[in-house]
Design an enzyme around this catalytic site. Structure first.
Site, PDB file in Angstrom:
ATOM      1  N   LYS A  65     -10.996  33.925  10.513  1.00 30.03           N
ATOM      2  CA  LYS A  65     -11.461  33.081   9.411  1.00 30.03           C
ATOM      3  C   LYS A  65     -12.037  31.746   9.893  1.00 30.03           C
ATOM      4  CE  LYS A  65      -8.461  35.200   5.950  1.00 30.03           C
ATOM      5  NZ  LYS A  65      -7.441  34.987   4.904  1.00 30.03           N
ATOM      6  N   GLY A 236       1.963  39.902  -2.170  1.00 30.59           N
ATOM      7  CA  GLY A 236       0.615  39.388  -2.356  1.00 30.59           C
ATOM      8  C   GLY A 236      -0.459  40.431  -2.596  1.00 30.59           C
TER       9      GLY A 236
END
EC number: 1.1.1.25
Length: 267
Positions: A65, A236
């Site tokens: 990322k 999640g």
């Protein structure tokens, strides 16, 4: 046809292709979506090769990322503040970086789980990139305040100071967590990957909503929350699907419905 992919290392486990193909079927778009295992030390070459093949966009997961943040030629405000990119859109000669993680989390909490964030006391465990990526969207919901606890306290303190202009924040050592009541605990540490749980005061979970950014039927954090009487406990998976929906809309301009996809993956 839209050409998409997800980059990661490892990547075999990724649910992203499944999610995006369901979105495509639902919205009527023709989509191809691949998993790409990029070399740990050379994300940019893999990403550029995919762009050269006519890519329209791609997702980025661990550990790329930050590499994607540097690779993008333009950044959305979300990505700039998050300091990381998990979604890239190719638009003519532009490589536009976005971060959909925090919006995905908020959408899962508010839409899927029915949790009101306004005026709530939120405790986040961990002060790494995952926390930085979710802070702004959380603070936009106007919680009472957000506390960040980390094994290395200066990281938590710095992150709290960096985001103080967006809402009330504070940072401290994991060991300093007291039994003071909190409404929501979010686990943003990577300990679940290793089957562990940070050593924190047990009473803090009593009657709190406990949410793990990791997904799985039962994570170590979820086990801890169950033992310590959390009132609502969730992994999640919903966040994964919701952030994917935001990415899909970023690419195509059409917002998919997440409810059926979440139901399919839960079953």
């Amino acid at each position: 046809m839209y050409k998409f992919a997800v980059f990661g290392n490892p990547i075999k486990h990724s649910l992203s292709p499944n999610i995006h193909i369901q979105f495509a079927q639902q919205t009527g778009f023709e989509v191809s979506y691949d998993k790409i295992l990029a070399p740990i030390d050379d994300f940019s070459s893999s990403a550029q090769a995919f762009i050269n093949q006519g890519a329209n966009g791609f997702n980025i997961t661990v550990p790329f990322k930050l590499d994607a943040f540097k690779f993008a030629s333009e950044l959305t405000l979300n990505a700039q503040i998050a300091g990381a990119v998990n979604t890239i859109k190719i638009e003519q000669d532009k490589i536009i970086g976005e971060n959909t993680d925090g919006i995905g989390l908020v959408n899962d909490l508010t839409h899927n789980l029915g949790i009101e964030l306004k005026d709530k006391v939120i405790l986040i465990l961990g002060a790494g990139g995952a926390t930085q990526g979710i802070l702004l969207p959380l603070l936009k919901q106007q919680p009472n305040h957000v506390m960040i606890a980390n094994r290395t306290p200066f990281k938590a303190i710095k992150l709290a100071k960096d985001f103080a202009k967006f809402g009330k924040t504070c940072g401290f050592d994991l060991d300093k967590i007291k039994h003071d009541p909190v409404n929501i605990i979010i686990n943003a540490t990577s300990t679940s990957l290793y089957g562990k749980m940070p050593d924190i005061a047990s009473g803090v979970a009593n009657n709190a909503i406990c949410y793990d950014l990791m997904y799985g039927k039962q994570t170590p954090f979820m086990d801890w929350a169950t033992i310590n009487h959390g009132s609502m406990i969730s992994d999640g998976l919903g966040m994964l699907i919701e952030q994917a929906a935001v990415a899909f809309e970023f690419w195509t301009g059409v917002k998919p419905n997440t409810e059926q996809v979440l139901s399919n993956l839960r079953s």
